[in-house]
Design a protein around this motif. Structure first.
Motif, mmCIF file in Angstrom:
data_model
loop_
_atom_site.group_PDB
_atom_site.id
_atom_site.type_symbol
_atom_site.label_atom_id
_atom_site.label_comp_id
_atom_site.label_asym_id
_atom_site.label_seq_id
_atom_site.Cartn_x
_atom_site.Cartn_y
_atom_site.Cartn_z
ATOM 1 N N LEU A 198 29.118 36.741 50.023
ATOM 2 C CA LEU A 198 28.847 37.192 48.659
ATOM 3 C C LEU A 198 29.731 36.406 47.704
ATOM 4 O O LEU A 198 30.945 36.372 47.870
ATOM 5 N N THR A 199 29.101 35.783 46.703
ATOM 6 C CA THR A 199 29.848 35.061 45.677
ATOM 7 C C THR A 199 29.518 35.672 44.321
ATOM 8 O O THR A 199 28.354 35.757 43.928
ATOM 9 N N VAL A 200 30.560 36.086 43.625
ATOM 10 C CA VAL A 200 30.411 36.643 42.284
ATOM 11 C C VAL A 200 31.072 35.687 41.301
ATOM 12 O O VAL A 200 32.245 35.332 41.467
ATOM 13 N N SER A 201 30.313 35.272 40.296
ATOM 14 C CA SER A 201 30.817 34.348 39.281
ATOM 15 C C SER A 201 30.650 34.968 37.908
ATOM 16 O O SER A 201 29.809 35.851 37.700
ATOM 17 N N ALA A 202 31.445 34.475 36.964
ATOM 18 C CA ALA A 202 31.425 35.019 35.607
ATOM 19 C C ALA A 202 31.344 33.899 34.580
ATOM 20 O O ALA A 202 31.868 32.797 34.796
ATOM 21 N N ILE A 203 30.689 34.204 33.468
ATOM 22 C CA ILE A 203 30.670 33.318 32.315
ATOM 23 C C ILE A 203 30.826 34.195 31.077
ATOM 24 O O ILE A 203 30.321 35.322 31.036
ATOM 25 N N ARG A 204 31.566 33.696 30.095
ATOM 26 C CA ARG A 204 31.734 34.469 28.876
ATOM 27 C C ARG A 204 30.411 34.603 28.130
ATOM 28 O O ARG A 204 29.702 33.622 27.914
ATOM 29 N N SER A 205 30.101 35.822 27.762
ATOM 30 C CA SER A 205 28.924 36.058 26.939
ATOM 31 C C SER A 205 29.319 36.007 25.466
ATOM 32 O O SER A 205 30.480 35.787 25.128
#
Length: 285
Positions: free
Chosen positions: A145-152
């Motif tokens: 499982l890979t969880v990534s984030a980007i600023r909204s």
């Protein structure tokens, strides 16, 4: 039902609830058998139980940003899970400041927690929970499982994130709260499901009147910090996602607007499978 699915536990945008209202934002993502709570608005605890989740198995939580309709019930969820038998670690991932909320919650419940540890033999609640503040990039990579984030784009907040959940089999993206921004199109590229916030433009004046205690600043916030349904549809089309689910609906509790209005709002901008969020809706992946 697939072993992988998403449940939209609470689909209302904003923190207020009224008679007949849906509940604020919370979700359950079940991926590779792991139960992942995404946002903890009011009602998340009951929503999880209604889905058959044993709260004592709570282990992984993500908070997209620090607006109350996304984390108001975080402390109460963890505390209730503890009273339901939780004795294993819980990891909470959130933006900077989330640990301060937890410390304040523990202080507010200090008398109860200490009493239950002494009188009932419960484990130390604070020792069970680990908070991880995250930024853009890979947030978690474990067990396929890979969880990534980007600023909204959700001013005035800066630390507000869209999240991507990838396994070997599925890719789900949660927009978080956001105005339209091009980066989300690449972030959600070819996802199996995009869960995107949405507003109905024609319904906002009536909502302003129902809120009653907001000034023109509230309308400005909606327009600068959120996405109309047609914007979500355009993002989904440009990203080439397989399905689009609209949630964090503004409004979600106006009887003058229903499913047909949301469908009409995306017409001409999205021609793929469309899911209009309702509380407790389960989406197989």
């Amino acid at each position: 039902m697939s072993d992988n699915y998403v449940v939209l536990l609470g689909t209302k945008g904003g923190p207020a609830i009224r008679p007949g209202s849906s509940m604020p934002t919370s979700n359950l993502y079940v991926l590779n058998g792991e139960q992942i709570v995404v946002d903890c608005g009011l009602g998340v605890t009951k929503g999880l139980v209604d889905q058959g989740m044993e709260l004592k198995n709570l282990s992984l939580i993500f908070i997209t940003h620090l607006h109350s309709d996304h984390y108001l019930e975080l402390g109460a969820l963890i505390h209730t899970a503890w009273t339901a038998g939780l004795k294993t670690p819980v990891d909470v991932y959130g933006p900077p400041g989330i640990d301060a909320y937890w410390r304040a919650f523990l202080t507010s419940m200090k008398a109860d927690i200490e009493l239950r540890i002494e009188d009932e033999g419960r484990p130390d609640l604070s020792a069970l929970v680990t908070f991880h503040e995250f930024d853009e990039g890979v947030v978690l990579n474990r067990d396929q499982l890979t969880v990534s984030a980007i600023r909204s784009k959700h001013p005035p907040l800066v630390d507000c994130f869209a999240l991507s959940f990838k396994t070997n089999d599925v890719h789900v993206v949660c927009s978080g709260d956001t105005a339209p921004f091009a980066g989300l199109e690449d972030f959600a590229k070819d996802a199996d499901l995009l869960v995107h916030e949405a507003m109905l433009e024609s319904a906002l004046p009536a909502l302003m009147a129902r809120v009653g205690n907001g000034s023109e600043k509230l309308m400005e916030h909606w327009l600068q910090s959120h996405s109309f349904a047609h914007d979500a549809a355009k993002t989904a089309t440009r990203a080439g996602v397989k399905r689009l689910a609209l949630s964090h609906l503004i409004p979600s509790d106006d009887p003058n607007y229903g499913e047909s209005d949301w469908k009409n709002a995306v017409e001409g901008h999205w021609d793929g499978p469309l899911i209009i969020g309702t509380d407790g809706l389960k989406i197989a992946l």
